[in-house]
Design a protein around this motif. Structure first.
Motif, PDB file in Angstrom:
ATOM      1  N   GLY A   1       0.835  -1.190   0.000  1.00  0.00           N
ATOM      2  CA  GLY A   1       0.000   0.000   0.000  1.00  0.00           C
ATOM      3  C   GLY A   1       0.869   1.238   0.000  1.00  0.00           C
ATOM      4  O   GLY A   1       2.102   1.147   0.079  1.00  0.00           O
ATOM      5  N   PRO A   2       0.279   2.420  -0.103  1.00  0.00           N
ATOM      6  CA  PRO A   2       1.060   3.665  -0.126  1.00  0.00           C
ATOM      7  C   PRO A   2       1.961   3.780   1.099  1.00  0.00           C
ATOM      8  O   PRO A   2       1.493   3.713   2.240  1.00  0.00           O
ATOM      9  CB  PRO A   2      -0.014   4.759  -0.134  1.00  0.00           C
ATOM     10  N   THR A   3       3.258   3.932   0.868  1.00  0.00           N
ATOM     11  CA  THR A   3       4.230   3.939   1.964  1.00  0.00           C
ATOM     12  C   THR A   3       5.363   4.902   1.649  1.00  0.00           C
ATOM     13  O   THR A   3       5.906   4.889   0.542  1.00  0.00           O
ATOM     14  CB  THR A   3       4.818   2.529   2.195  1.00  0.00           C
ATOM     15  N   LEU A   4       5.710   5.721   2.637  1.00  0.00           N
ATOM     16  CA  LEU A   4       6.890   6.573   2.545  1.00  0.00           C
ATOM     17  C   LEU A   4       7.967   6.028   3.473  1.00  0.00           C
ATOM     18  O   LEU A   4       7.664   5.528   4.566  1.00  0.00           O
ATOM     19  CB  LEU A   4       6.552   8.010   2.950  1.00  0.00           C
TER      20      LEU A   4
ATOM     21  N   THR B   1      -2.268   6.870   3.732  1.00  0.00           N
ATOM     22  CA  THR B   1      -3.603   6.639   3.200  1.00  0.00           C
ATOM     23  C   THR B   1      -3.932   7.705   2.180  1.00  0.00           C
ATOM     24  O   THR B   1      -3.404   8.820   2.243  1.00  0.00           O
ATOM     25  CB  THR B   1      -4.651   6.640   4.328  1.00  0.00           C
ATOM     26  N   TYR B   2      -4.807   7.345   1.226  1.00  0.00           N
ATOM     27  CA  TYR B   2      -5.304   8.331   0.283  1.00  0.00           C
ATOM     28  C   TYR B   2      -6.778   8.619   0.567  1.00  0.00           C
ATOM     29  O   TYR B   2      -7.515   9.061  -0.304  1.00  0.00           O
ATOM     30  CB  TYR B   2      -5.105   7.840  -1.150  1.00  0.00           C
ATOM     31  N   ASP B   3      -7.196   8.335   1.787  1.00  0.00           N
ATOM     32  CA  ASP B   3      -8.564   8.589   2.220  1.00  0.00           C
ATOM     33  C   ASP B   3      -8.767  10.098   2.360  1.00  0.00           C
ATOM     34  O   ASP B   3      -8.136  10.744   3.203  1.00  0.00           O
ATOM     35  CB  ASP B   3      -8.808   7.890   3.559  1.00  0.00           C
ATOM     36  N   MET B   4      -9.646  10.678   1.560  1.00  0.00           N
ATOM     37  CA  MET B   4      -9.842  12.118   1.570  1.00  0.00           C
ATOM     38  C   MET B   4     -10.616  12.613   2.781  1.00  0.00           C
ATOM     39  O   MET B   4     -10.826  13.814   2.938  1.00  0.00           O
ATOM     40  CB  MET B   4     -10.543  12.553   0.277  1.00  0.00           C
TER      41      MET B   4
ATOM     42  N   VAL C   1       1.535   8.271  -4.381  1.00  0.00           N
ATOM     43  CA  VAL C   1       0.120   8.130  -4.736  1.00  0.00           C
ATOM     44  C   VAL C   1      -0.026   7.579  -6.148  1.00  0.00           C
ATOM     45  O   VAL C   1      -0.852   6.691  -6.413  1.00  0.00           O
ATOM     46  CB  VAL C   1      -0.604   9.484  -4.594  1.00  0.00           C
ATOM     47  N   GLU C   2       0.790   8.077  -7.071  1.00  0.00           N
ATOM     48  CA  GLU C   2       0.687   7.640  -8.460  1.00  0.00           C
ATOM     49  C   GLU C   2       1.047   6.167  -8.620  1.00  0.00           C
ATOM     50  O   GLU C   2       0.514   5.477  -9.495  1.00  0.00           O
ATOM     51  CB  GLU C   2       1.604   8.511  -9.335  1.00  0.00           C
TER      52      GLU C   2
END
Length: 227
Positions: free
Chosen positions: A19-22, A104-107, A164-165
């Motif tokens: 999943g999205p991770t930095l 997360t990309y939860d807005m 995100v991309e």
């Protein structure tokens, strides 16, 4: 007690994460070249929006978080970004370690809405550290890492955008209640729509659903009344 200091030297998007991770690169320094057997860290990361300037388009995108720009003197408060743990293995004096931060990309999350509104530049972050250190030469002793340990870091907006991309290319993401999702799925199936994009487009265009459509009850949609 051993004096610790922290610095963040870089960040990258983890392209192999599920999943999205930095991944932030941390430099940890123990004063006087102290021997550290292990370091159990807790790290809280905050966005400090008052520490950068904003273009007009960015300000428009931040209006739902901070209100009109004229009010930003009082509303531009820190935003919680993440809280993670890290176990740093044995070192003497100084070491570097990766701090992995799932995102997360939860807005519906304030930090996501903030980051989504930025088009360029840097994200002003503050990392706050605490935890437990196991130190000593002949044996070991247990010491706290004081709550006042911190490190400022300016994360390139491009790092967030790249992350995100990787996981949501050309897309956004919203969270909906289960009954609304069920109603949308029923609407899509009934109208044989090929995708969720087509489903939402049909609703936005005002397609008139049947009178028994559950989506009508959930949203109050009455549809288009073209002559």
């Amino acid at each position: 007690m051993t004096e610790f200091s922290f610095a963040c030297t870089g960040v990258r998007a983890d392209r192999y994460a599920a999943g999205p991770t930095l991944v932030f690169r941390l430099r940890v320094t123990a004063a006087d070249n102290a021997r550290v057997h292990a370091l159990a860290l807790r790290c809280q990361i905050r966005v400090e929006p008052a520490r950068r300037a904003y273009e007009s388009a960015e300000a428009d995108g931040l209006a739902d978080l901070f209100g009109e720009r004229s009010r930003w003197g009082s509303t531009l408060q820190p935003v919680q970004f993440a809280q993670v743990s890290l176990m740093v293995p044995s070192f003497t004096g100084e070491t570097e370690a990766d701090l992995v931060v799932p995102c997360t990309y939860d807005m519906d999350v304030a930090a996501t809405r903030y980051l989504r509104a930025l088009t360029a530049g840097e994200v002003p972050l503050l990392m706050l550290f605490s935890g437990t250190a196991f130190t000593g030469v002949g044996g070991f002793q247990v010491e706290p890492v004081p709550w006042d340990r911190e490190a400022a870091f300016r994360m390139p907006v491009t790092a967030w955008q790249e992350m995100v991309e990787q996981h949501f290319p050309g897309c956004g993401w919203i969270r909906l209640p289960r009954d609304t999702m069920d109603a949308l799925l029923a609407y899509r199936s009934r109208h044989a729509l090929p995708s969720w994009e087509a489903t939402v487009a049909a609703l936005l265009e005002g397609a008139d659903p049947p009178a028994h459509d559950p989506l009508r009850a959930l949203t109050g949609t009455t549809g288009r009344t073209d002559p």
